[in-house]
Structure formats: structure tokens, C-alpha cells
Scaffold this active site. Structure first.
Site, short mmCIF file in Angstrom:
data_model
loop_
_atom_site.label_atom_id
_atom_site.label_comp_id
_atom_site.label_asym_id
_atom_site.label_seq_id
_atom_site.Cartn_x
_atom_site.Cartn_y
_atom_site.Cartn_z
N TYR A 41 -48.36 -45.58 -2.21
CA TYR A 41 -49.52 -44.75 -2.82
C TYR A 41 -49.66 -45.15 -4.31
O TYR A 41 -48.60 -45.13 -4.93
CB TYR A 41 -49.25 -43.51 -2.66
CG TYR A 41 -50.48 -42.36 -3.28
CD1 TYR A 41 -51.62 -42.58 -2.78
CD2 TYR A 41 -50.04 -41.79 -4.23
CE1 TYR A 41 -52.55 -41.76 -3.46
CE2 TYR A 41 -51.19 -40.96 -4.88
CZ TYR A 41 -52.24 -40.85 -4.32
OH TYR A 41 -53.18 -40.22 -5.11
N ASP A 67 -45.63 -50.48 -9.79
CA ASP A 67 -46.02 -49.12 -9.94
C ASP A 67 -44.74 -48.06 -9.79
O ASP A 67 -44.05 -48.00 -8.99
CB ASP A 67 -46.84 -48.68 -8.88
CG ASP A 67 -47.29 -47.14 -8.83
OD1 ASP A 67 -47.00 -46.38 -10.00
OD2 ASP A 67 -48.34 -46.74 -8.18
N LYS A 72 -45.83 -39.27 -14.24
CA LYS A 72 -44.91 -38.11 -13.96
C LYS A 72 -43.90 -37.80 -15.08
O LYS A 72 -44.02 -37.12 -16.07
CB LYS A 72 -44.14 -38.53 -12.53
CG LYS A 72 -45.55 -38.40 -11.45
CD LYS A 72 -44.82 -38.58 -10.05
CE LYS A 72 -46.06 -38.41 -9.10
NZ LYS A 72 -46.54 -39.44 -8.18
C1 LIG Z 1 -47.89 -39.90 -8.05
C2 LIG Z 1 -48.07 -41.43 -7.98
C3 LIG Z 1 -49.42 -41.97 -8.66
C4 LIG Z 1 -50.46 -41.11 -8.90
O1 LIG Z 1 -50.27 -40.45 -10.21
P1 LIG Z 1 -51.21 -39.20 -10.58
O2 LIG Z 1 -50.80 -38.68 -11.85
O3 LIG Z 1 -51.19 -38.28 -9.41
O4 LIG Z 1 -52.52 -39.95 -10.56
C5 LIG Z 1 -49.51 -43.58 -8.54
N1 LIG Z 1 -48.53 -44.04 -8.29
C6 LIG Z 1 -47.14 -43.46 -7.78
C7 LIG Z 1 -46.03 -44.53 -7.14
C8 LIG Z 1 -47.01 -42.31 -7.64
O5 LIG Z 1 -45.78 -41.60 -7.23
#
Ligand SMILES: *Cc1c(COP(=O)(O)O)cnc(C)c1O
Length: 427
Positions: free
Chosen positions: A144, A239, A267
Site C-alpha cells: 500500500y 516506500d 508516520k
Molecule cells: C501509511 C502508509 C502510506 C500512506 O501514508 P498516509 O499518511 O496515510 O497518507 C504510504 N505508504 C505506506 C507504506 C504506508 O504504510
């Protein structure tokens, strides 16, 4: 455990927000239930609207790695509060947070702050396309990357699923530029690569995946990504919105010793306030406005409150370096859980890296999304609720990871083990 206040708040919320929530996973749909509404948190403990206490294993999906309401972070926010909450102009604290991130994640030669992980990955994709002059993206099923149009595409069965968007509202012409391959599968990737290599802007991956449960990438798989991107002049995007400053100080890229071209963070780096960041090689980053032609901006980007929280958290993390301790703590809890499950004849697998962990109702650890789909759904849901009613707050979906904090001390670990033992007895 009674949750009547949560239930009535959820009732009200449903007339105010779609599904009663501002982000879907919170709604407990994956476990066929109703969400818990919280009013406060301290250290490892969450307190809900009915005054029930829970030991928290979500930690706001990562940021609470030093526990909730950590005084160091609260003090930093309070100090900034007195100086103003937003100027819409440059500040020295943006330099400070950028410098700290760069010191730990050296592949980020230059970086830019944004307000969420989604913004970070979205900007990486635009930058990769603008820099390479190519259009196609490869991602991996179950990874994701936020709700970015180009990235809300998953694979069905087979090697490559060509351009089926996950969501209405995404033009199929755009989704058709995104190819999805199974995670940890070099062979499947090579086949897709043959099809798209001419026009491949980037491969984007969660090097340690936390959005299909917790599944670390295989080193050979991740090394292959690096080689393929080099061979075809495409960019490799890690990511690390979830893994960054969660698995260790340098992120997954430090563990695997692989340098991506671009990295997305989020995060943890905001210390619980909304922050994202993306960065990478200087030659690529300098293509961004105002010195380059690729546009990217944000009114509240680099927000002073968020920067102060992030600086306080990362400075403390660097000083304390709690990652070995965190891994030991979650391993102790999860090994205990596995032993109890297996004694009941229930298949259970688990793993931990730094402050992240995962568990699955399957004989062996899943390697990709398909494996997670096949893990036992009913058993997950049952255990989720028996644990919740003992006061253990795990993520409400088998497709999410677990998170532990430095405030989960020996006494909390012991309490957790006892509560889990009771939860398993009730299964
Ligand atoms: C949480 C997450 C996102 C999105 O971040 P948001 O702050 O919710 O937009 C993107 N990539 C990864 C791997 C994530 O865990």
C-alpha cells in the site's frame, strides 16, 4: 467489556462521516465489528470513551514508538506553540528535521517535507516520471502506498494484471500505466519487465511490507529490483512511510544495504503530527520547482508544530536506539502466543523486526499477499475480539502489522502475556 459510549458515538459518526470514520481501516469492517472511540492515551495504554484500558499494539500505526503523550515530544510542541503554529514561510526547524533525517538515511541527499505519506509517494511518482520521461510504474500486490491514483492498483491472479483500478474514480487509462506483480517473486517480475522496460519510470516497493500483515522483502528480491532499475534507467522508490525509523534508524534500506533513488517517509517522522517527506539523489530532487520544472508544493508543508514533534522524537530515538529492545519485547510476546496457539493445535506464525511485528494464522510465514489471503480469517477475527475484550488492542485486520513502543516495559509485557493466555482460552 462494555463499550456503550463508543457504540453511541459510532452511531452519531455514521451520520457525519462516510462509514463513521476519517480513514477506512479504523471502522473495524475487516473484523465485522464496531470501532472503539478513544479519549486519551499515555505510554502503552489507550483509554476509550467507556474508561476501558487497552495495551496498544498499533501506536497510531507507527508514530508512538516512544509511547503516547511522551513528555519530551509534548514539551517540544508546547514550546513551539508559544512561538506560532504556522508562518507559510521558511523556518530553521525545517532545516533541523531535514538534517536529522539525512544523517540517518543518507540516500536522501535532498528531501522535501509534505503532510502525509500519500503526498510523499505521489510526489515520488511524479518526480520519477518527470525525471525519466517515462510513464509506467511497477508495484507489488499487497503493498500500500497511500491513496494515490496511480498506486491504487492491485494484481489479480497471474503474473501481471494490466491496468485494473482498485477504485472507481481512477481513469483506466491512468491505471493502465501501473503494473502489479506478486511480492518477493523475481520470476514474475522479470516477465513483466520484458513487457514494460522501455517505458518504465519506476519500481515502487515497501522493502519491509506492513500493509499485507508484516512481510519483510527477500534480500534477493530487493537486490533484483535495484539491478533491474539500473539496467533500464528506471528509478527505484522505497516506500518507507511505515518502516522508516520503525524497524531501525536507517530504515529497511540500512538493513538490506540497498540505496534506492527515492525514498518516501511519513508516520514516525512526524512524532504523531501529520508529516511526510520524500527525498533522494540530488540530481533528481533538483528537478523540483522552484529550481526545476516538476511542480510540487504545500501550504502547510514543514509546519512548525509538526517539525518540532518530529525533531524531538527522532533526536530521542537516535539517543536511545531502542530497536533491539523493541524487537525482543514483541518476540517475547509473540513466541508466548505461538506456543499457546500451537498447544491448542492452532497454526500460528510470527516475526518481528525492530519496532514492527506480525502474526498470521498459518503454518508458515507468508511470503506475499496470496499467502496472507489464505491464512485463517475466522480465527484472526475470533482472536482479535477475545484479545480486545482482555484489553489488548491489535490492528483490526489480518492485513495490518503490529507496533510496539519503548514504554512496553517488563510489567506491560507480562500483563500482555497473561491477557493473551486468557484470550486464547476463550477461543
Ligand atoms: C501509511 C502508509 C502510506 C500512506 O501514508 P498516509 O499518511 O496515510 O497518507 C504510504 N505508504 C505506506 C507504506 C504506508 O504504510
Amino acid at each position: 467489556m462494555k463499550r456503550t459510549n463508543s457504540e453511541s458515538l459510532f452511531e452519531q459518526a455514521q451520520s457525519l462521516m462516510p462509514g463513521g470514520v476519517n480513514s477506512p481501516v479504523r471502522a473495524f469492517k475487516n473484523v465485522d465489528g464496531k470501532p472503539v472511540f478513544f479519549k486519551s492515551a499515555k505510554g502503552p495504554i489507550l483509554i476509550d470513551e467507556d474508561d476501558n484500558k487497552y495495551i496498544d499494539f498499533i501506536g497510531s500505526w507507527g508514530p508512538m514508538i516512544l509511547g503516547h503523550s511522551n513528555p519530551i515530544i509534548l514539551d517540544a510542541i508546547k514550546a513551539q506553540l508559544e512561538l506560532g503554529t504556522s508562518y507559510g514561510a521558511p523556518t530553521s526547524i525545517e532545516n533541523s528535521l531535514a538534517r536529522i533525517i539525512k544523517s540517518q538515511v543518507p540516500s536522501m541527499e535532498k528531501l522535501r517535507m509534505v503532510n502525509s505519506g500519500t503526498e510523499a509517494t505521489m510526489s515520488c511518482i511524479r518526480l520519477a516520471r518527470g525525471f525519466t520521461g517515462k510513464n509506467k510504474i511497477i508495484k507489488f500486490t499487497g503493498c500500500y502506498h497511500g491513496h494515490v491514483d496511480s498506486l491504487l492498483v492491485k494484481a489479480g491472479s497471474g503474473v501481471s494484471t494490466f491496468g485494473l483500478p482498485d477504485s472507481p474514480g481512477i481513469p483506466k487509462e491512468l491505471a493502465a500505466l501501473t503494473y502489479s506483480c506478486p511480492y518477493n517473486d523475481v520470476e514474475a517480475l522479470s516477465e513483466v519487465m520484458n513487457e514494460v522496460s522501455d517505458d518504465l519510470a519506476a519500481i515502487i516497493v515497501e522493502p519491509i511490507a506492513g500493509n499485507m500483515g508484516f512481510i519483510p522483502g527477500n534480500p534477493s528480491f530487493l537486490n533484483t529490483l535495484r539491478e533491474l532499475c539500473d539496467a533500464h534507467d528506471s528509478l527505484l522508490i522505497f516506500d518507507e512511510v511505515m518502516s522508516g525509523f520503525r524497524v531501525n534508524l536507517g530504515g529497511a534500506q540500512a538493513i538490506y544495504k540497498i540505496q534506492p533513488d527515492l525514498t518516501a517517509l511519513g508516520k514516525v517522522i512526524g512524532g504523531g503530527l501529520p508529516v511526510g517527506a520524500f527525498g533522494g539523489k540530488q540530481v533528481i530532487m533538483d528537478q523540483l520547482a522552484p529550481i526545476g520544472p516538476i511542480y510540487q508544493a504545500g501550504t502547510l508543508s514543514g509546519n512548525p508544530l509538526a517539525m518540532s514533534a518530529g525533531i524531538a522524537l527522532l533526536d530521542t530515538l537516535i539517543n536511545v536506539n531502542p530497536f533491539n529492545e523493541l524487537e525482543k519485547a514483541s518476540s517475547e510476546i509473540m513466541t508466548h502466543t505461538k506456543n499457546l496457539m500451537n498447544a491448542k493445535g492452532i497454526p500460528f506464525s510470527t516475526s518481528s523486526i525492530g519496532g514492527m511485528f506480525g502474526f498470521f494464522f498459518s503454518e508458515s510465514l507468508p511470503n506475499n499477499f496470496e499467502d496472507v489471503v489464505h491464512s485463517d480469517d475466522d480465527m484472526f477475527k475470533k482472536f482479535f475480539y477475545t484479545a480486545l475484550n482482555q484489553g489488548i488492542y491489535f490492528a483490526p485486520s489480518k492485513y495490518e502489522a503490529g507496533f510496539i513502543s519503548s514504554t512496553h516495559d517488563h510489567s506491560i509485557i507480562d500483563q500482555t502475556k497473561i491477557k493473551i493466555e486468557k484470550a486464547i482460552k476463550e477461543l
